[in-house]
Design a protein around this motif. Structure first.
Motif, PDB file in Angstrom:
ATOM      1  N   UNK A  62       0.670  -1.109   0.396  1.00 41.96           N
ATOM      2  CA  UNK A  62      -0.147  -0.278   0.233  1.00 41.96           C
ATOM      3  C   UNK A  62       0.850   1.182   0.523  1.00 41.96           C
ATOM      4  N   UNK A  66      -0.217   5.484   2.919  1.00 38.48           N
ATOM      5  CA  UNK A  66      -1.861   4.795   3.252  1.00 38.48           C
ATOM      6  C   UNK A  66      -1.507   3.775   4.379  1.00 38.48           C
ATOM      7  N   UNK A  67      -0.467   3.020   4.239  1.00 35.13           N
ATOM      8  CA  UNK A  67      -0.415   2.578   6.015  1.00 35.13           C
ATOM      9  C   UNK A  67      -1.045   3.359   7.327  1.00 35.13           C
ATOM     10  N   UNK A  68      -0.417   4.281   7.192  1.00 35.26           N
ATOM     11  CA  UNK A  68      -0.869   5.165   8.348  1.00 35.26           C
ATOM     12  C   UNK A  68      -1.922   5.961   8.468  1.00 35.26           C
ATOM     13  N   UNK A  69      -2.140   6.075   6.854  1.00 37.87           N
ATOM     14  CA  UNK A  69      -3.846   6.987   7.094  1.00 37.87           C
ATOM     15  C   UNK A  69      -5.006   6.334   7.219  1.00 37.87           C
ATOM     16  N   UNK A  70      -4.632   4.790   6.570  1.00 39.19           N
ATOM     17  CA  UNK A  70      -5.833   3.546   6.996  1.00 39.19           C
ATOM     18  C   UNK A  70      -5.608   3.473   8.456  1.00 39.19           C
ATOM     19  N   UNK A  71      -7.058   3.105   8.886  1.00 39.69           N
ATOM     20  CA  UNK A  71      -6.969   2.416   9.617  1.00 39.69           C
ATOM     21  C   UNK A  71      -7.126   1.003   9.342  1.00 39.69           C
ATOM     22  N   UNK A  72      -6.858  -0.553  10.703  1.00 39.00           N
ATOM     23  CA  UNK A  72      -6.350  -1.717   9.781  1.00 39.00           C
ATOM     24  C   UNK A  72      -7.517  -2.200   9.482  1.00 39.00           C
ATOM     25  N   UNK A  73      -9.118  -2.288   9.900  1.00 36.47           N
ATOM     26  CA  UNK A  73      -9.430  -2.862   8.440  1.00 36.47           C
ATOM     27  C   UNK A  73      -9.551  -1.839   7.476  1.00 36.47           C
ATOM     28  N   UNK A  74      -9.105  -1.083   7.415  1.00 38.18           N
ATOM     29  CA  UNK A  74      -9.946  -0.019   5.939  1.00 38.18           C
ATOM     30  C   UNK A  74      -8.307  -0.519   4.947  1.00 38.18           C
ATOM     31  N   UNK A  76      -7.491  -3.141   4.767  1.00 36.33           N
ATOM     32  CA  UNK A  76      -7.340  -5.038   4.952  1.00 36.33           C
ATOM     33  C   UNK A  76      -8.741  -4.485   3.484  1.00 36.33           C
ATOM     34  N   UNK A  77      -9.449  -3.984   4.024  1.00 40.78           N
ATOM     35  CA  UNK A  77     -10.414  -3.694   2.096  1.00 40.78           C
ATOM     36  C   UNK A  77      -9.551  -3.245   1.106  1.00 40.78           C
ATOM     37  N   UNK A  78      -8.801  -2.046   1.361  1.00 44.96           N
ATOM     38  CA  UNK A  78      -7.995  -1.928  -0.046  1.00 44.96           C
ATOM     39  C   UNK A  78      -6.825  -3.160  -0.472  1.00 44.96           C
TER      40      UNK A  78
ATOM     41  N   UNK B   5      -6.244   6.331  -2.962  1.00 47.58           N
ATOM     42  CA  UNK B   5      -5.859   5.672  -1.526  1.00 47.58           C
ATOM     43  C   UNK B   5      -5.406   6.979  -0.818  1.00 47.58           C
ATOM     44  N   UNK B   8      -7.075  12.131   2.337  1.00 48.87           N
ATOM     45  CA  UNK B   8      -6.505  12.493   4.236  1.00 48.87           C
ATOM     46  C   UNK B   8      -7.478  13.253   4.361  1.00 48.87           C
ATOM     47  N   UNK B  10     -10.886  11.894   5.218  1.00 48.66           N
ATOM     48  CA  UNK B  10     -12.029  11.145   6.542  1.00 48.66           C
ATOM     49  C   UNK B  10     -11.205  11.005   7.648  1.00 48.66           C
ATOM     50  N   UNK B  12     -11.161   9.541  10.922  1.00 45.11           N
ATOM     51  CA  UNK B  12     -11.076   8.225  11.802  1.00 45.11           C
ATOM     52  C   UNK B  12     -11.676   7.780  13.147  1.00 45.11           C
ATOM     53  N   UNK B  28     -13.457   3.512   2.678  1.00 44.22           N
ATOM     54  CA  UNK B  28     -13.087   2.005   2.549  1.00 44.22           C
ATOM     55  C   UNK B  28     -14.609   0.948   3.239  1.00 44.22           C
ATOM     56  N   UNK B  31     -16.241   1.146  -0.025  1.00 37.26           N
ATOM     57  CA  UNK B  31     -15.737  -0.091  -0.793  1.00 37.26           C
ATOM     58  C   UNK B  31     -15.833  -1.233   0.198  1.00 37.26           C
ATOM     59  N   UNK B 136      -2.145  -4.739  17.763  1.00 39.58           N
ATOM     60  CA  UNK B 136      -2.372  -4.102  16.038  1.00 39.58           C
ATOM     61  C   UNK B 136      -1.961  -3.338  15.628  1.00 39.58           C
TER      62      UNK B 136
END
Lengths: 110, 212
Positions: A62, A66-74, A76-78, B5, B8, B10, B12, B28, B31, B136
């Motif tokens: 990713x 992107x890795x830092x910006x997304x939450x855990x399951x986001x 996974x979704x991506x 991707x 920025x 949204x 969380x 997401x 998605x 996590x």
């Protein structure tokens, strides 16, 4: 990251410096449970459409931002979406149309 | 495009309102919905399979791991089997096993075990359910292998200097569960009463089991 560790991926964070551990959790939302369930089903013995290693590769592809910006399951979704596109199971046009329809149904401006 | 991707904007941290399903959805989340509907339309998965898998996951919780721990505390032969082949020992109690290799790590006065997955989030989900968010997250994954004693202190766990701390890094193929030490003065307690003392964090190894 020291010079000798230059080959490490951004996901490979063991031993890095980091701040206090945030012990605040959140109750998983249904969409998060569903993407988890989707991965379990797609990687299960019946479907065998995604291997766990492929999910990891997709997450680790990713990119650090992107890795830092997304939450855990986001993430996974991506990653699962990227794999389904890569394997031709769904197309980008189909996804875009679905997302647009769902946004319209919720009255969410695209 | 919807899988772009570079969003920025949204947030969380927004509060969801699960009872009304109001509030904004992240890109997401849309998605996920779109992908799920397409996979169902194409017959790749069924809505019933999805529902059943969510339900199966919701049914897993640390109470399952606690049963294993309490049995190991009260049955030395079971404990030996657990430490020898954890998957077989878990299966013995009728708990669903994962296709991954499971290893039970016994805490002793000399050695305390802690589990992490530095690369991602590997976790004995069949015994403990889904992992807590901190398991996590970057801070725990980064620090627990470097300064486990300080990390344990953040969780309120002080161990004597004489106790060695071993940190175990999980992989996609290998999962760990900690067999905590049985608290003092619990000789008269039943297996069920003992199981009620055992919490998730003790089976990850960031805490110990106490009688109270």
């Amino acid at each position: 990251m020291s010079e000798g560790e230059a080959h490490r991926g951004y996901h490979d964070m063991g031993g890095d410096q980091a701040g206090a551990i945030d012990q605040e959790g959140h109750a998983y939302l249904l969409w998060e449970k569903r993407i988890d369930a989707m991965m379990v089903l797609l990687s299960g013995p019946e479907k065998k459409l995604i291997r766990v290693d492929e999910l990891r590769r997709a997450i680790e592809s990713l990119g650090p931002d992107v890795y830092e910006d997304l939450s855990y399951y986001e993430r996974w979704t991506a990653a699962i979406t990227a794999l389904m596109l890569e394997k031709g199971v769904v197309s980008q046009a189909e996804l875009d149309a679905k997302v647009a329809a769902m946004k319209a149904a919720r009255g969410d401006a695209a | 495009m919807s899988t772009d991707h570079h969003h920025h904007d949204h947030d969380h941290e927004h509060i969801d309102h699960p009872d009304t399903d109001a509030g904004p959805w992240s890109e997401h989340r849309y998605i996920e919905g779109a992908l799920r509907e397409l996979l169902i339309e194409k017959g790749v998965v069924t809505a019933e399979e999805m529902r059943a898998q969510v339900e199966r996951m919701e049914g897993r919780n640390p109470g399952l791991g606690a049963r294993v721990v309490a049995r190991a505390w009260t049955d030395p032969d079971y404990k030996a089997r657990l430490l020898e082949d954890a998957n077989a020992a878990v299966d013995e109690l009728g708990i669903e096993i994962q296709p991954t290799h499971l290893i039970a790590l016994e805490n002793t006065p000399e050695e305390h075990n802690v589990v992490v997955c530095t690369l991602c989030s590997c976790y004995p989900r069949n015994l403990l359910g889904l992992p807590p968010d901190w398991y996590k997250a970057r801070a725990y994954r980064s620090r627990v292998v470097r300064e486990p004693r300080a990390v344990l202190r953040e969780f309120g766990t002080e161990l004597p200097d004489s106790t060695r701390i071993r940190v175990h890094d999980s992989t996609a193929d290998m999962r760990y569960v900690v067999l905590p030490r049985r608290p003092e003065d619990t000789e008269g307690m039943s297996e069920e009463e003992l199981a009620a003392l055992v919490g998730r964090d003790a089976m990850i190894g960031v805490s110990v089991v106490t009688k109270d």
